[in-house]
Design an enzyme around this catalytic site. Sequence first.
Site, mmCIF file in Angstrom:
data_model
loop_
_atom_site.group_PDB
_atom_site.id
_atom_site.type_symbol
_atom_site.label_atom_id
_atom_site.label_comp_id
_atom_site.label_asym_id
_atom_site.label_seq_id
_atom_site.Cartn_x
_atom_site.Cartn_y
_atom_site.Cartn_z
ATOM 1 C CB CYS A 115 -0.822 3.252 3.976
ATOM 2 S SG CYS A 115 -2.350 3.746 3.607
ATOM 3 C CB SER A 156 -0.901 0.010 1.183
ATOM 4 O OG SER A 156 -1.512 1.249 1.450
ATOM 5 C CE1 TYR A 168 -3.870 -1.586 5.719
ATOM 6 C CE2 TYR A 168 -3.219 0.336 4.669
ATOM 7 C CZ TYR A 168 -3.572 -0.834 4.504
ATOM 8 O OH TYR A 168 -3.930 -1.320 3.268
#
Length: 351
Positions: A147, A145, A176
Amino acid sequence: MAQYVKKALVLGAGGFIGSHMVKRLKSEGYWVRGVDLKYPDYSETAADEFVQGDLTDVNFVRRVLEYKGDRGNFYNSVPERYIQPFDEIYQFAADMGGAGFVFTGENDADIMRNSVTINLNVLEQQRLMNDRKGKNTTKIFYSGSACMYPEHNQLDPDNPDCREESAYPANPDSEYGWEKLFSERLYFAYHRNYDMHVRVSRYHNIFGPEGTWNGGREKSPAAICRKVAELPPTGGTIEVWGDGSQTRSFLYIDECIEATRRLMDSNFIGPVNIGSEEMVTINELVETVARVSGKVVQRKHKLDAPLGVRGRNSNNDVVRRELGWDYEQTLEEGIRKTYTWIEEQINEQNH
Ligand code: NAD
């Protein structure tokens, strides 16, 4: 099973991207086993075999990786000589959510433990399977991701830096993101030390029909489509998290699946951004949804809501160069299809 081009295992096949990937692989003539804690929420699975179970259970993962061809299904025991490794594994299973799930801090331990355990189990059990069978042919895709990119490069909403090489020094803004970074490193470590055939993406905000649209784990495109669809036909006011000037880009699901398949078929192992470069503010996202809906939409900003980074946009230089892929659809085209689908879900719920 000669009629199948390849056999694939899709982990997280009851989720948004996984269920779309199963459909795509079936349309290409694959034999597919899907695995998840749950069946897909919004349509029948297209998998040849769907196994419900928990991928944090190492014994379950060991069995899930065994393809038995026409000798039996997941639940039958067959002699060892009939057991084969899968050609391709797509690893989508993770604890996933939008800002309301990922950025509150309340779910951090669960997110990290669940996702990292799944990735450890999959890699180690596949390594043992390779040893057991004396072959190493399985390709494993991991859905990383954006992220994981450092917060300090995403403070300026007009100019976020998400080039692949900007990842270090690492400083993701959520646990996360840290887990996603650790797990992509884990895949590359198994590649370096055990020569396993990994492919790693960094997805940027994937959206589309059959994605989570309510319940607290939905992401901004689905949440805004839902809020607007719930307004009366003339329009009204919706709550928008933050001041709305934070920026993001959003990639439509079919394009994500196409890029992922290209990555799997290529010799490039990644990590590679898979996203759109059409960066918009959240306020512009609201305007797009309003235009598509034909409603007049006013915004009420909730300034103390969980938000994530100030700016994020995909940088597709590497994916264009290595895979010859780029996003094609505009945000508005994708929102049109997503809004229509969410409106249908709401209408069904109300009847
Ligand atoms: P999703 O939540 O719809 O799908 C994930 C699936 O994993 C769910 O169906 C869930 O039940 C399953 N799962 C979780 N824990 C499990 C367990 N212990 N055992 C078995 N199944 C389990 O999420 P998605 O949007 O389809 O995302 C798929 C992957 O892509 C995730 O790894 C996510 O981190 C990554 N990703 C997604 C996006 C995005 O915008 N959707 C962006 C970046 C990365």
